[in-house]
Design a protein around this motif. Structure first.
Motif, PDB file in Angstrom:
ATOM      1  N   ASP A 355       0.817  -1.216   0.000  1.00 24.82           N
ATOM      2  CA  ASP A 355       0.000   0.000   0.000  1.00 24.82           C
ATOM      3  C   ASP A 355       0.851   1.266   0.000  1.00 24.82           C
ATOM      4  OD1 ASP A 355      -2.642  -0.603  -0.309  1.00 24.82           O
ATOM      5  OD2 ASP A 355      -3.143  -0.622   1.814  1.00 24.82           O
ATOM      6  N   GLN A 356       1.979   1.210   0.691  1.00 26.45           N
ATOM      7  CA  GLN A 356       2.837   2.390   0.805  1.00 26.45           C
ATOM      8  C   GLN A 356       3.746   2.581  -0.407  1.00 26.45           C
ATOM      9  OE1 GLN A 356       2.881   4.726   3.468  1.00 26.45           O
ATOM     10  NE2 GLN A 356       0.942   3.661   3.859  1.00 26.45           N
ATOM     11  N   GLY A 459      -9.357  -6.570   2.496  1.00 26.43           N
ATOM     12  CA  GLY A 459      -8.698  -5.517   3.267  1.00 26.43           C
ATOM     13  C   GLY A 459      -9.581  -4.803   4.252  1.00 26.43           C
ATOM     14  N   VAL A 460     -10.834  -5.209   4.385  1.00 29.76           N
ATOM     15  CA  VAL A 460     -11.762  -4.549   5.315  1.00 29.76           C
ATOM     16  C   VAL A 460     -11.852  -5.363   6.596  1.00 29.76           C
ATOM     17  CG1 VAL A 460     -14.124  -3.780   5.703  1.00 29.76           C
ATOM     18  CG2 VAL A 460     -13.079  -3.516   3.447  1.00 29.76           C
ATOM     19  N   ARG A 477     -11.452  -0.139   6.688  1.00 33.07           N
ATOM     20  CA  ARG A 477     -10.451  -0.574   5.727  1.00 33.07           C
ATOM     21  C   ARG A 477      -9.081  -0.574   6.386  1.00 33.07           C
ATOM     22  NH1 ARG A 477      -9.943  -2.356   1.144  1.00 33.07           N
ATOM     23  NH2 ARG A 477     -12.154  -2.067   0.620  1.00 33.07           N
ATOM     24  N   ILE A 479      -6.184  -2.353   4.721  1.00 34.96           N
ATOM     25  CA  ILE A 479      -5.301  -2.153   3.578  1.00 34.96           C
ATOM     26  C   ILE A 479      -6.181  -2.112   2.332  1.00 34.96           C
ATOM     27  CG2 ILE A 479      -3.266  -3.224   4.619  1.00 34.96           C
ATOM     28  CD1 ILE A 479      -3.922  -5.786   3.149  1.00 34.96           C
ATOM     29  N   SER A 480      -5.626  -1.704   1.230  1.00 30.87           N
ATOM     30  CA  SER A 480      -6.421  -1.585   0.004  1.00 30.87           C
ATOM     31  C   SER A 480      -6.809  -2.961  -0.524  1.00 30.87           C
ATOM     32  CB  SER A 480      -5.625  -0.837  -1.068  1.00 30.87           C
ATOM     33  OG  SER A 480      -4.537  -1.638  -1.510  1.00 30.87           O
ATOM     34  N   ALA A 481      -7.823  -2.973  -1.373  1.00 27.95           N
ATOM     35  CA  ALA A 481      -8.267  -4.228  -1.974  1.00 27.95           C
ATOM     36  C   ALA A 481      -7.154  -4.839  -2.827  1.00 27.95           C
ATOM     37  CB  ALA A 481      -9.516  -3.992  -2.817  1.00 27.95           C
ATOM     38  N   VAL A 482      -6.373  -3.981  -3.469  1.00 22.74           N
ATOM     39  CA  VAL A 482      -5.270  -4.474  -4.298  1.00 22.74           C
ATOM     40  C   VAL A 482      -4.223  -5.158  -3.429  1.00 22.74           C
ATOM     41  CG1 VAL A 482      -3.345  -3.796  -5.767  1.00 22.74           C
ATOM     42  CG2 VAL A 482      -5.619  -2.815  -6.156  1.00 22.74           C
ATOM     43  N   ALA A 483      -3.825  -4.510  -2.329  1.00 22.44           N
ATOM     44  CA  ALA A 483      -2.806  -5.084  -1.450  1.00 22.44           C
ATOM     45  C   ALA A 483      -3.303  -6.392  -0.836  1.00 22.44           C
ATOM     46  CB  ALA A 483      -2.433  -4.090  -0.361  1.00 22.44           C
ATOM     47  N   PRO A 572      -8.505  -7.117  -8.470  1.00 22.12           N
ATOM     48  CA  PRO A 572      -9.106  -5.799  -8.691  1.00 22.12           C
ATOM     49  C   PRO A 572      -8.528  -5.142  -9.945  1.00 22.12           C
ATOM     50  CG  PRO A 572      -8.476  -6.075  -6.385  1.00 22.12           C
ATOM     51  CD  PRO A 572      -7.912  -7.241  -7.126  1.00 22.12           C
ATOM     52  N   THR A 575      -4.957  -3.661 -10.052  1.00 20.31           N
ATOM     53  CA  THR A 575      -3.804  -4.501  -9.718  1.00 20.31           C
ATOM     54  C   THR A 575      -2.787  -4.500 -10.858  1.00 20.31           C
ATOM     55  OG1 THR A 575      -5.298  -5.933  -8.469  1.00 20.31           O
ATOM     56  CG2 THR A 575      -3.092  -6.771  -8.913  1.00 20.31           C
TER      57      THR A 575
END
Length: 679
Positions: A355-356, A459-460, A477, A479-483, A572, A575
């Protein structure tokens, strides 16, 4: 004149009768009834209403709530036919039945049948009164008449179903059915129904577990009466006569005992607790828990939690392999005990790093000896693989890369994410350090399952719940859905352990320092399961690795689920699915921010490791060095303790116990240190 006298006498008789009736009514109305609010067993039920666990009432009796709708109608019909055929017609006292009973007694010279109605029996049970004494009988009649004025017939019958004695500490038809037949009384065979009708007439002398012959004879008389009054066909009765009487009492349901106790402690006034668990699955996992520790010593313990990560509902919770005071300390709920998670926190570190923008699954990262200030982590196998993809670093559970990522993130960010995910944790010394990424923090199994549920849910983070009642909290949330998808994709690439069922899972194992805790946590498209194994007292389990001990149990647990879905949904849209060469240049290689590479073959203190607590032997403190070039100089708190030592293991003399800093210096002046607590 005669006519006038007759009319006058009739009128006077009517007046006296009316006056007597009014006084009788007043006498009944003045009757003080015993309390009709009775203590019943606290019951814990599963998501479908099945009984999970029950508790005795204050005096140690089993008295479970039962309404007419909870009992087989054939039992009710047999009961009324055998005990009180005019129950719905009389007002509490059946004078016709009493007259018949007196006539039969006079004719036969002994009591042939009783004249008590079911209402009178309820009156006696409410007051725990006697049956044979005249005063007691009159009191029962008075209370029965009052009950008929205050309650409906069905309410009176329900009281009988609750209070009827069935021997020992069993009260009520539901407690008896569960104890003698191991099932609820809603579906009874004719033989079972007849036995439950017969026992209360003489509950101690007809107890099936102590006097099966007398219980059977009494049951057969009820069956005969049922045939006489067309409740049973002769063929049904004949078959029922062949059915054996249960010779032992069955234990009451006692599943999910730790969670049931938790529910009761949380709301001690409630008589019913409705849990989200699935009793069928709970039973299967309790059996699996026993199998998992059998033959592996008498102290090894296990705990498991299963949740539906889509709803956050806990479907099974096994706090130990057996709820008993044994060497395994089975009364301790290991689903809520604080333990070191080993490497199972690593997926969260990688998710935060993705995410970062610090890394991507295809980013190259160094796996070489590295120091972060005074902290020099090592891989579990003491091996180093050089430059490696982040994907492989997580799958191989390497320590150096994850510590480097944690250093770049900051350990406080990792702890913040854990707190945001609803995890409670305990830090040694309350100081967050890089060792958190390797399990240097206390967490619970239930919270770890909650964390992995967040990964599975895109991530939720959603708090896990085990009560059917109450509002569900909104998710946050993490982390993101992608992560989350990237982490799941990496974990789903791990092969099942040898011999395990071939379920495709996204899973991670972990082993805490000193082999005290072995973990395996994984998820598919619907469920998340966590397995912890170790000793409840926190002592080491030599040779216990999460991958070898807990992971096979994890896969066996998933094989017991009715529904199993692929762990990974489609990626997602955002991604980045590319190779390392196609990544943006900053993501192609990760470089540590504050870490410094250690020169090749530099010395390292491998025992005692940094942060350990060790016992001081009579001969001194044992130390061991790997790497470096002999001879070695050892120093304790800046004072030389051994010089020119060519051995890689030695004993150092100490002045006492407490915190000490051990430093080793090799022939080329390279050094390594370890700060430990000696006791």
């Amino acid at each position: 004149m005669m006519r006038a006298r007759w009319i006058f006498g009739l009128a006077a008789g009517l007046i006296l009768a009316a006056a007597g009736r009014d006084r009788f009514d007043d006498w009944i109305d003045a009757t003080a009834l015993p309390s009709l609010v009775l203590e019943t067993s606290v019951e814990v039920t599963d998501r479908n209403g099945a009984l999970v666990r029950a508790y005795t009432v204050a005096d140690g009796r089993w008295r479970l709530q039962a309404d007419l709708a909870d009992v087989d109608p054939r039992y009710i019909a047999m009961l009324l036919t055998y005990e009180d055929r005019r129950f719905y017609d009389h007002g509490g006292v059946d004078l016709q039945a009493m007259a018949r009973a007196v006539a039969q007694a006079l004719w036969n010279g002994r009591v042939v049948s009783g004249g008590s109605t079911l209402t009178m029996q309820v009156a006696r049970l409410l007051e725990d009164g006697t049956t044979g004494q005249m005063g007691g009988k009159l009191r029962q009649m008075r209370v029965a008449l009052k009950l008929e004025r205050e309650l409906t017939k069905d309410q009176i019958l329900s009281l009988y179903l609750l209070l009827a004695p069935f021997g020992g500490n069993l009260e009520g038809v539901r407690a008896a059915s569960l104890s003698y037949f191991g099932k609820e009384p809603l579906r009874l065979t004719p033989a079972e129904a007849a036995l439950l009708v017969a026992i209360p007439q003489s509950p101690e002398s007809r107890r099936p577990d102590r006097a099966a012959d007398r219980a059977e004879a009494a049951r057969d008389r009820v069956l005969a009466r049922a045939v006489t009054f067309d409740l049973l066909e002769p063929e049904e009765a004949t078959a029922a006569l062949r059915e054996p009487v249960p010779g032992v009492r069955k234990p009451f349901p006692a599943h999910a005992p730790h969670l049931a106790d938790r529910a009761r402690a949380e709301d001690p006034a409630a008589r019913e607790h409705h849990l989200t668990i699935d009793l069928s699955l709970q039973k299967k996992l309790e059996e699996l828990a026993v199998q998992a520790v059998t033959g592996k010593g008498n102290q090894l313990q296990i705990a498991m939690v299963v949740a539906d990560h889509r709803s956050g509902e806990i479907l099974a919770s096994v706090g130990s392999a057996g709820f008993k005071a044994d060497a395994r300390q089975g009364f301790v709920d290991m689903t809520t005990a604080l333990r070191s998670p080993g490497s199972t926190l690593k997926p969260l570190v990688y998710g935060l790093a993705f995410d970062q923008g610090l890394a991507h699954p295809e980013t190259l990262v160094d796996d070489r000896p590295m120091t972060f200030g005074t902290y020099a982590p090592q891989n579990f196998d003491r091996q180093y693989r050089g430059e490696i993809r982040v994907r492989e670093a997580l799958q191989l559970s390497l320590n150096i890369p994850v510590v480097a990522l944690t250093d770049a993130l900051g350990p406080a960010k990792l702890l913040s994410a854990m707190g945001k995910g609803g995890m409670r944790y305990a830090l040694p010394g309350d100081q967050p350090g890089l060792a958190v990424a390797l399990g240097g923090v206390g967490v619970t199994l239930q919270d770890m399952v909650q964390l992995y549920a967040a990964l599975a849910r895109g991530g939720v983070a959603l708090p896990l719940t085990w009560r059917m009642e109450g509002d569900r909290a909104e998710g946050q949330r993490l982390i993101s859905a992608v992560a989350a998808w990237q982490v799941g994709d990496i974990l789903a690439g791990l092969a099942p352990p040898p011999g395990a069922p071939q379920n495709r899972l996204a899973y991670k194992t972990g082993t805490s320092y000193g082999h005290r805790d072995a973990w395996a946590i994984g998820y598919d498209g619907a469920h998340v399961i966590g397995v912890w194994m170790g000793r409840a007292d926190g002592t080491p389990v030599p040779g216990a690795f999460g991958a070898e001990v807990a992971a096979p149990v994890l896969f066996q647990a998933f094989s017991r689920l009715k529904l199993r879905l692929d762990p990974q949904p489609p990626a997602p849209a955002a991604t980045l699915l590319v190779s390392n060469a196609q990544l943006p240049q900053p993501l192609q290689r990760f470089r540590p921010r504050n870490g410094a590479f250690v020169a090749e073959n530099a010395p390292a203190v491998v025992f005692p490791p940094d942060g350990a607590e060790v016992e001081l032997l009579a001969r001194g403190l044992k130390v061991k060095v790997e790497g470096g070039k002999a001879p070695f100089t050892w120093m304790v708190d800046g004072t030389p303790a051994a010089t020119a030592s060519s051995d890689r293991e030695t004993l150092l003399s100490l002045n006492g116990t407490g915190f000490v800093t051990v430093v080793v210096i090799d022939a080329e002046g390279r050094s390594a240190r370890s700060r430990v607590r000696v006791w």
